[in-house]
Design a protein around this motif. Structure first.
Motif, short mmCIF file in Angstrom:
data_model
loop_
_atom_site.label_atom_id
_atom_site.label_comp_id
_atom_site.label_asym_id
_atom_site.label_seq_id
_atom_site.Cartn_x
_atom_site.Cartn_y
_atom_site.Cartn_z
N PRO A 49 32.88 -42.75 -18.68
CA PRO A 49 32.13 -42.73 -19.94
C PRO A 49 33.00 -43.28 -21.06
CG PRO A 49 32.82 -40.52 -19.35
CD PRO A 49 33.22 -41.42 -18.22
N GLY A 61 24.76 -41.87 -29.48
CA GLY A 61 23.99 -41.09 -28.51
C GLY A 61 22.69 -40.58 -29.09
N ASP A 69 27.03 -43.96 -24.62
CA ASP A 69 26.54 -43.09 -23.56
C ASP A 69 26.43 -41.63 -24.03
OD1 ASP A 69 29.17 -42.38 -23.69
OD2 ASP A 69 29.68 -43.03 -21.68
N TRP A 71 28.71 -39.56 -25.08
CA TRP A 71 29.84 -38.70 -24.80
C TRP A 71 30.54 -38.33 -26.09
CZ3 TRP A 71 35.31 -40.22 -23.26
CH2 TRP A 71 36.05 -39.09 -22.89
N PRO A 77 31.83 -36.04 -18.73
CA PRO A 77 30.59 -35.92 -17.97
C PRO A 77 30.69 -36.64 -16.63
CG PRO A 77 30.32 -37.58 -19.64
CD PRO A 77 31.69 -36.98 -19.85
N ARG A 80 24.71 -39.02 -16.55
CA ARG A 80 23.91 -38.96 -17.78
C ARG A 80 22.53 -39.55 -17.54
NH1 ARG A 80 23.40 -41.98 -22.77
NH2 ARG A 80 22.63 -40.47 -24.29
N GLN A 120 20.72 -34.94 -12.88
CA GLN A 120 20.20 -35.91 -13.84
C GLN A 120 18.70 -36.16 -13.63
OE1 GLN A 120 22.13 -36.60 -16.39
NE2 GLN A 120 23.62 -35.34 -15.31
N GLU A 123 16.87 -33.31 -15.17
CA GLU A 123 16.74 -33.48 -16.63
C GLU A 123 15.62 -34.45 -16.95
OE1 GLU A 123 19.34 -34.92 -20.48
OE2 GLU A 123 20.41 -34.28 -18.69
#
Length: 139
Positions: A49, A61, A69, A71, A77, A80, A120, A123
């Motif tokens: 990242p 972000g 990304d 971060w 991480p 994502r 991911q 999410e």
């Protein structure tokens, strides 16, 4: 006699980066069989990242800070989810180096890659990881 040690189709000639991409694609394909709506999702592998230390800008972000990304520079991480924008599809990014550092061998790496992909996808779908893959978290 000079030449390659192994022909291109033999695993010896596959780089670590290519092997990692294969692990991500295998996980994505496995989940796509259960969740057909994932067929339009772009699964991507990046080395690491990027840091959000440059301040806010057009690449910040989704929460208004961080790098392209998202971060924040605090914890590293492993992956994502990036929601679709305009013509760009939903995208799931897996960070190769942070995952490789946490895995001791190929089997552990394959398991960790799949867990990160499942998290991911969960999410993206708004579900618990256990709902996305019932084997999530089991060794």
């Amino acid at each position: 006699m000079r030449g390659p040690i192994a022909p291109p189709q033999v695993p010896l000639s596959v780089s670590r980066a290519e092997s990692f991409v294969d692990l991500v694609q295998d996980s994505a394909e496995r989940l796509e069989r259960r969740w057909p709506q994932l067929s339009g999702v772009d699964f991507t592998v990046l080395e690491v990242p990027t840091s959000g230390l440059g301040g806010p800008g057009p690449g910040e972000g989704p929460d208004g800070h961080g790098g392209p990304d998202g971060w924040d520079g605090e914890s590293v991480p492993l992956g994502r989810f990036i929601a679709a924008r305009g013509d760009a599809p939903d995208r799931i990014v897996i960070y190769r180096r942070p995952v490789e550092i946490r895995a001791k061998n190929r089997d552990e790496r394959a398991l960790l890659v799949h867990e990160v992909v499942v998290e991911q996808v969960a999410e993206l779908l708004g579900l618990a990881p256990e709902s996305v893959d019932p084997r999530y978290g089991q060794d």
